[in-house]
Design a protein around this motif. Structure first.
Motif: not given
Length: 243
Positions: A75-98
């Motif tokens: 969720a924190l990575a999602g906020v960072i990715g949406l607010v600051w448009q950092i693509k790597q934050a979104h990638l970390s979500i995909i990495a952590m979910a499984p």
């Protein structure tokens, strides 16, 4: 002030850094889990009420703790990715979910195995159990939602929103035993007063909890490196690695 962080924003720098940190956390995982699980499963004294069946907590408790913690991190990575448009934050979500999904499933499975001799049933629609099951579905939803988009960027943003909305379930899981009458026991090691668990049982549990933390970081680093490669597969730095 933050200029020293700028080089680490580059995917190639992050890839190399993850590669350097991965062996350290792999060794730390083996050391902590080795001590915690061997000590807890083989040498900790049996519980005066539950006998040896309590030993499943050395897997159940850490997996439950980190399944919730991983979702908060997503969720924190999602906020960072949406607010600051950092693509790597979104990638970390995909990495952590499984990883979080596996830990959550492990917590549900071991909880059911533990509950059978203690409660006389594999499953009850207890507040904490139900909220934990919802968390598992949230993990599955995050992975399914990302895969359902052909546009990868749109999929990343959608999963970030789901993570942010779904994080409301975490305090429900944590405080459910205080808000409602449930079969699930209350806090044993996170109380402000003296923990209600004997020290010979508590110490290996702490090792196991930190061992699962190290395992979480290690697996995330490995999966995040792979995510960086997939995302930048056509970039020169990835081609240079292949060559």
């Amino acid at each position: 002030m933050w200029k020293w962080l700028h080089p680490y924003a580059k995917p190639e720098t992050q890839y190399r850094l993850c590669g350097k940190l991965s062996p350290f956390f792999a060794v730390l995982t083996a050391l902590l889990l080795g001590i915690g699980l061997v000590w807890g499963l083989a040498f900790a004294p049996a519980d005066y009420q539950q006998g040896n069946s309590f030993r499943i907590m050395y897997v159940h408790v850490p997996s439950a703790i980190w399944s919730m913690s991983i979702y908060v991190a997503m969720a924190l990575a999602g906020v960072i990715g949406l607010v600051w448009q950092i693509k790597q934050a979104h990638l970390s979500i995909i990495a952590m979910a499984p990883i979080g999904a596996v830990f959550n499933f492990l917590a549900l499975a071991t909880g059911s195995i533990w509950g059978k001799p203690m409660w006389g049933t594999w499953w009850v629609w207890d507040a904490r159990l139900t909220a934990s099951l919802i968390l598992f579905f949230l993990y599955l939803g995050v992975m399914a939602l990302y895969s359902s988009f052909q546009d990868r960027n749109a999929g990343m943003k959608a999963t970030a929103i789901l993570c942010i909305v779904g994080v409301i379930n975490i305090p429900i899981i944590h405080f459910s035993v205080e808000w409602w009458n449930t079969l699930h026991q209350g806090a044993s090691i996170t109380k402000f007063e003296k923990p209600s668990i004997a020290t010979p049982m508590l110490i290996p549990l702490i090792f196991s909890i930190f061992g699962f933390m190290a395992l979480t970081v290690w697996l995330t680093l490995v999966r995040y490196r792979n995510a960086l490669l997939r995302e930048d597969i056509k970039r020169p730095w990835v081609r240079a690695l292949v060559k």
